[in-house]
Design an enzyme around this catalytic site. Sequence first.
Site, PDB file in Angstrom:
ATOM      1  CG  HIS A 221      -2.069   0.888   1.268  1.00 13.26           C
ATOM      2  ND1 HIS A 221      -2.404   1.721   0.231  1.00 13.26           N
ATOM      3  CD2 HIS A 221      -2.966   1.182   2.273  1.00 13.26           C
ATOM      4  CE1 HIS A 221      -3.456   2.472   0.584  1.00 13.26           C
ATOM      5  NE2 HIS A 221      -3.797   2.166   1.822  1.00 13.26           N
ATOM      6  CG  HIS A 259      -4.368   0.331  -8.623  1.00  8.64           C
ATOM      7  ND1 HIS A 259      -5.709   0.240  -8.364  1.00  8.64           N
ATOM      8  CD2 HIS A 259      -3.856   1.198  -7.726  1.00  8.64           C
ATOM      9  CE1 HIS A 259      -6.004   1.036  -7.350  1.00  8.64           C
ATOM     10  NE2 HIS A 259      -4.908   1.624  -6.938  1.00  8.64           N
ATOM     11  CG  ASP A 310       2.564   4.358  -3.818  1.00  2.00           C
ATOM     12  OD1 ASP A 310       2.528   5.367  -3.106  1.00  2.00           O
ATOM     13  OD2 ASP A 310       1.794   3.399  -3.698  1.00  2.00           O
TER      14      ASP A 310
END
Length: 373
Positions: A221, A259, A310
Amino acid sequence: MADNPTKGLADVVAASTALSDIDGRAGRLFYRGYDIHELAGRTSFEETAHLLQVGTLPTRAQLAAYGAELVQGRTLGGLVAANVAEIAEKQAPMEALRTLVSLASADDPDKGSNSAEANHRKAARLTAQQPILVARYHAARTGGEPREPDPELSIAANFLLQITGRVPERRAVEIFDTCLVLHADHTMNASTFAARVCAATLSDMHSAIVAAIGTLKGPLHGGANEQVMRTLESIEPSGVAQAVRDRLVRGEKIMGFGHRVYKTEDPRATHLREMSRELGEASGDDTYYRMSKEMEEVVFAEKGLYPNVDFYAATVYHYLGIPTDLFTPVFSVSRMSGWTAHVIEQHADNRLIRPDSEYIGQSAQKWTPIDER
Ligand SMILES: CC(C)(COP(=O)(O)OP(=O)(O)OC[C@H]1O[C@@H](n2cnc3c(N)ncnc32)[C@H](O)[C@@H]1OP(=O)(O)O)[C@@H](O)C(=O)NCCC(=O)NCCS
């Protein structure tokens, strides 16, 4: 007993929300109906937090009132001040934030109430406090006090000021502010789900946020942004393609890719890629940006995976002078606005979240006394 559980709850609709929505096939993200492409670069983080927590984009007067609440909320309680030095010595950044938010609850005047009014006040305070907690932690571990936050400055500008010790350039503030907007909310991601599960027991907002911080910390995460930078730092600029292929052959995941929901490019990555390019060029050494681009091409060619939020956030934060181990704390600074909004939403229309499980253990066991086992 439930039949056919969905591993990882993929595609399970676990809650209703009016906060954010994703179209994973089209690669689109909306906050309360506004496309993220409309908001990014045009709407400040403070306006976005107001949108999420209160429900509307603020007027100038509403923004001034909310801004004043945020400035007041920057004051830290005595327990945090008394303990931050020892915490900074013994805990890594995300562990420390988990502890510090919990300590901060002791001094929150609304800690005993889950009313809508109390929740709104706590949401503003937690949003104001989080960047200050990160700055206090960072200052404590580097042996000092952070620069005082300037009440005239935005959350983004103050954070850069406090972390780097320098008055940030206008464009750096704009870019960082956009990063905060891009990370503010994201439907039923793992940390938001954790916050809602906690809130749904009618526990308090601080407890829900502590659960969320612990969940964001993991490398699958929020922890991925830090791992992206560590990967870039660990490989030679000329060896990107080989390094990626070697990792894939070993069955390793490439951090910052893939994802659960997006089946195409993550719309946040589109903005972050461009900001990484701009900052890399402006820095005079865009090596990490160019390495990232190559890594993106190789991962797509090998696995058909797209970068997620990210991936390019890592180099953006790097170019902004933020230490690598504070990348995930930065994520929490932004996501605090969404987490708190979800707790408000959960408490406003609550039902205990308690799914079922499929039993896969042994059956018809016969008990025997301990000395006969
Ligand atoms: C985000 C993530 C957890 C989503 O996980 P998920 O929906 O459970 O998908 P899975 O982990 O089951 O992956 C599905 C397949 O794609 C592969 N895959 C997914 N992400 C990958 C990555 N980053 N690198 C290499 N392979 C990846 C898996 O190995 C799996 O392959 P297989 O079917 O051959 O076993 C996952 O893509 C991941 O771990 N990414 C890296 C961590 C990261 O960047 N997290 C931040 C998310 S915003």
